[in-house]
Design an enzyme around this catalytic site. Structure first.
Site, PDB file in Angstrom:
ATOM      1  N   ALA A  66       0.868  -1.173   0.000  1.00 50.64           N
ATOM      2  CA  ALA A  66       0.000   0.000   0.000  1.00 50.64           C
ATOM      3  C   ALA A  66       0.909   1.229   0.000  1.00 50.64           C
ATOM      4  CB  ALA A  66      -0.900  -0.015   1.223  1.00 50.64           C
ATOM      5  N   GLY A 111       0.670  -5.040   0.836  1.00 50.79           N
ATOM      6  CA  GLY A 111      -0.539  -5.169   0.019  1.00 50.79           C
ATOM      7  C   GLY A 111      -0.291  -5.913  -1.294  1.00 50.79           C
ATOM      8  N   GLU A 114      -0.472  -9.466  -0.377  1.00 53.59           N
ATOM      9  CA  GLU A 114      -1.878  -9.738  -0.045  1.00 53.59           C
ATOM     10  C   GLU A 114      -2.724  -9.858  -1.307  1.00 53.59           C
ATOM     11  OE1 GLU A 114      -1.695  -6.376   2.758  1.00 53.59           O
ATOM     12  OE2 GLU A 114      -2.576  -7.736   4.232  1.00 53.59           O
ATOM     13  N   GLU A 134       5.070  -4.904   7.089  1.00 51.13           N
ATOM     14  CA  GLU A 134       4.365  -3.847   7.818  1.00 51.13           C
ATOM     15  C   GLU A 134       4.890  -3.642   9.234  1.00 51.13           C
ATOM     16  OE1 GLU A 134       2.910  -6.142   5.925  1.00 51.13           O
ATOM     17  OE2 GLU A 134       1.281  -5.264   4.757  1.00 51.13           O
TER      18      GLU A 134
HETATM   19  N1  CO8 Z   1       4.555   3.198  -0.887  1.00 47.27           N
HETATM   20  C1  CO8 Z   1       4.914   4.350  -1.482  1.00 47.27           C
HETATM   21  N2  CO8 Z   1       6.041   4.497  -2.206  1.00 47.27           N
HETATM   22  C2  CO8 Z   1       6.838   3.415  -2.338  1.00 47.27           C
HETATM   23  C3  CO8 Z   1       6.517   2.178  -1.764  1.00 47.27           C
HETATM   24  C4  CO8 Z   1       5.304   2.078  -1.018  1.00 47.27           C
HETATM   25  N3  CO8 Z   1       4.874   0.941  -0.469  1.00 47.27           N
HETATM   26  N4  CO8 Z   1       7.492   1.308  -2.051  1.00 47.27           N
HETATM   27  C5  CO8 Z   1       8.382   1.970  -2.803  1.00 47.27           C
HETATM   28  N5  CO8 Z   1       7.999   3.248  -2.982  1.00 47.27           N
HETATM   29  C6  CO8 Z   1       8.685   4.305  -3.727  1.00 47.27           C
HETATM   30  C7  CO8 Z   1       9.899   4.845  -2.964  1.00 47.27           C
HETATM   31  O1  CO8 Z   1       9.487   5.805  -1.997  1.00 47.27           O
HETATM   32  C8  CO8 Z   1      10.724   5.431  -4.075  1.00 47.27           C
HETATM   33  O2  CO8 Z   1      10.173   6.672  -4.434  1.00 47.27           O
HETATM   34  P1  CO8 Z   1      11.176   7.919  -4.768  1.00 47.27           P
HETATM   35  O3  CO8 Z   1      11.947   7.477  -5.982  1.00 47.27           O
HETATM   36  O4  CO8 Z   1      10.229   9.046  -5.067  1.00 47.27           O
HETATM   37  O5  CO8 Z   1      12.024   8.110  -3.576  1.00 47.27           O
HETATM   38  C9  CO8 Z   1      10.457   4.488  -5.237  1.00 47.27           C
HETATM   39  O6  CO8 Z   1       9.253   3.780  -4.906  1.00 47.27           O
HETATM   40  C10 CO8 Z   1      11.551   3.465  -5.435  1.00 47.27           C
HETATM   41  O7  CO8 Z   1      11.761   2.813  -4.205  1.00 47.27           O
HETATM   42  P2  CO8 Z   1      13.211   2.672  -3.506  1.00 47.27           P
HETATM   43  O8  CO8 Z   1      14.097   3.805  -3.914  1.00 47.27           O
HETATM   44  O9  CO8 Z   1      12.985   2.457  -2.051  1.00 47.27           O
HETATM   45  O10 CO8 Z   1      13.724   1.336  -4.214  1.00 47.27           O
HETATM   46  P3  CO8 Z   1      14.753   0.273  -3.620  1.00 47.27           P
HETATM   47  O11 CO8 Z   1      15.077  -0.653  -4.743  1.00 47.27           O
HETATM   48  O12 CO8 Z   1      15.871   0.933  -2.924  1.00 47.27           O
HETATM   49  O13 CO8 Z   1      13.899  -0.536  -2.513  1.00 47.27           O
HETATM   50  C11 CO8 Z   1      11.971  -1.680  -1.661  1.00 47.27           C
HETATM   51  C12 CO8 Z   1      12.799  -1.303  -2.905  1.00 47.27           C
HETATM   52  C13 CO8 Z   1      12.783  -2.648  -0.786  1.00 47.27           C
HETATM   53  C14 CO8 Z   1      10.725  -2.385  -2.163  1.00 47.27           C
HETATM   54  C15 CO8 Z   1      11.615  -0.417  -0.851  1.00 47.27           C
HETATM   55  O14 CO8 Z   1      11.057   0.550  -1.749  1.00 47.27           O
HETATM   56  C16 CO8 Z   1      10.626  -0.656   0.242  1.00 47.27           C
HETATM   57  O15 CO8 Z   1      10.982  -1.168   1.299  1.00 47.27           O
HETATM   58  N6  CO8 Z   1       9.351  -0.264   0.000  1.00 47.27           N
HETATM   59  C17 CO8 Z   1       8.307  -0.360   1.011  1.00 47.27           C
HETATM   60  C18 CO8 Z   1       7.831  -1.774   1.172  1.00 47.27           C
HETATM   61  C19 CO8 Z   1       6.788  -1.875   2.256  1.00 47.27           C
HETATM   62  O16 CO8 Z   1       7.044  -1.589   3.404  1.00 47.27           O
HETATM   63  N7  CO8 Z   1       5.570  -2.285   1.877  1.00 47.27           N
HETATM   64  C20 CO8 Z   1       4.445  -2.413   2.799  1.00 47.27           C
HETATM   65  C21 CO8 Z   1       3.638  -1.154   2.785  1.00 47.27           C
HETATM   66  S1  CO8 Z   1       2.386  -1.144   4.019  1.00 47.27           S
HETATM   67  C22 CO8 Z   1       1.155  -2.119   3.376  1.00 47.27           C
HETATM   68  O17 CO8 Z   1       1.219  -2.635   2.307  1.00 47.27           O
HETATM   69  C23 CO8 Z   1      -0.017  -2.267   4.283  1.00 47.27           C
HETATM   70  C24 CO8 Z   1      -1.261  -2.817   3.578  1.00 47.27           C
HETATM   71  C25 CO8 Z   1      -2.476  -2.529   4.394  1.00 47.27           C
HETATM   72  C26 CO8 Z   1      -2.733  -1.029   4.464  1.00 47.27           C
HETATM   73  C27 CO8 Z   1      -3.925  -0.717   5.253  1.00 47.27           C
HETATM   74  C28 CO8 Z   1      -4.295   0.774   5.057  1.00 47.27           C
HETATM   75  C29 CO8 Z   1      -4.280   1.577   6.264  1.00 47.27           C
END
Ligand code: CO8
Length: 262
Positions: A66, A111, A114, A134
């Site tokens: 998400a 997500g 999921e 998460e």
């Molecule tokens: N949300 C928003 N932006 C994201 C997300 C995300 N989940 N994942 C990546 N991005 C963005 C980064 O911010 C970055 O943007 P920018 O270039 O503008 O800085 C771009 O994508 C590229 O990402 P990275 O530079 O971080 O790329 P890396 O190769 O270094 O890393 C990763 C890749 C490991 C995937 C890293 O991006 C990461 O850890 N992302 C987050 C993963 C995560 O924690 N996902 C879980 C999110 S929470 C969720 O899904 C809960 C679901 C239920 C929600 C309920 C609602 C309340």
């Protein structure tokens, strides 16, 4: 509805929805969820579509979760609304009458995992990474992960993944049953489309009956599930496809299914 955050395509009875926010690794924001919900409605209403494939744009990610920038803005009520919105769309995906295959071409996190868990099965590229990270954000899965993951891979493995938030590679996801097949990245879509095509050539009535019998049976005891199977079997026997399938076998030819009840 015009789509910006997804791409919707249909060819030969196979619909493909591509999550299309590659700059954010296809993170699920509210706008994307609304478009996905709309596209699932289009799939439901189109009887020509026999299989749905989900994948992510770009080479890096299926869905990285998400959208954290939207989650960060939520208070408790906002989080409840966002989680409910996501869960409704994921449930709608799971309840689609037709088979749904996830082609996971990179990160499937939060997500994203999921979403994959709600598909009927998953093919993944060798570089795919799965996880429910998460916990590292101080939250828990909210799009059904605490419920679907333990049902699929077992309680203890699910707890380990959810408590540590660690990502696992495609090979491990294959070993624990989250993934059916692992392919080289450039062979993933061909493998998915080959299986989707093989499924699309089967009878529509029997495909729907098989999916319904499996899904409905999982929530009930074995005797009730077997009874559901009998009803679904009988429905198939009322279809033109069952006459065609059995006649074709006896006449030693390939069946041509029309997907008609009678
Ligand atoms: N949300 C928003 N932006 C994201 C997300 C995300 N989940 N994942 C990546 N991005 C963005 C980064 O911010 C970055 O943007 P920018 O270039 O503008 O800085 C771009 O994508 C590229 O990402 P990275 O530079 O971080 O790329 P890396 O190769 O270094 O890393 C990763 C890749 C490991 C995937 C890293 O991006 C990461 O850890 N992302 C987050 C993963 C995560 O924690 N996902 C879980 C999110 S929470 C969720 O899904 C809960 C679901 C239920 C929600 C309920 C609602 C309340």
């Amino acid at each position: 509805m015009a789509y910006e955050s997804i791409i919707f395509e249909e060819s030969g009875g196979i619909a493909t929805i591509t999550f299309n926010r590659p700059k954010a690794l296809n993170a699920l924001n509210r706008a994307l969820l609304a478009e996905l919900d709309d596209a699932l409605g289009v799939v439901m209403d189109n009887e020509e579509i026999r299989v749905l494939v989900l994948t992510g744009a770009g080479e890096k990610s299926f869905v990285a979760g998400a959208d954290i920038s939207e989650i960060a803005q939520c208070d408790a009520l906002g989080a409840k609304i966002f989680a409910k919105r996501g869960q409704d769309v994921v449930s709608r995906l799971q309840q689609l009458a037709i088979p749904v295959i996830a082609a996971v071409n990179g990160f499937a996190l939060g997500g994203g995992s999921e979403m994959a868990l709600a598909c009927d099965f998953v093919y993944a590229s060798e570089n795919a990474m799965f996880g429910l990270p998460e916990i590292s954000l101080g939250i828990i899965p909210g799009f059904g992960g605490t419920q679907r993951l333990p049902r699929l891979v077992g309680i203890n493995k699910a707890k380990e993944m959810i408590f540590t938030g660690k990502m696992i590679p495609a090979a491990e996801a294959l070993a624990i049953g989250m993934v059916n097949k692992v392919c080289a990245p450039d062979e993933l879509m061909a493998a998915v489309m080959k299986t989707a095509g093989a499924i699309a050539a089967k009878g529509k009535v029997s495909l729907r009956a098989a999916k319904q019998a499996i899904n409905s049976g999982l929530g009930v005891d074995l005797a009730t599930g077997c009874s559901l199977e009998i009803d679904a079997f009988a429905l198939c026997m009322a279809s033109e496809d069952s006459k065609e399938g059995t006649s074709a076998f006896l006449e030693k030819r390939k069946p041509v299914f029309k997907g008609k009840l009678q």
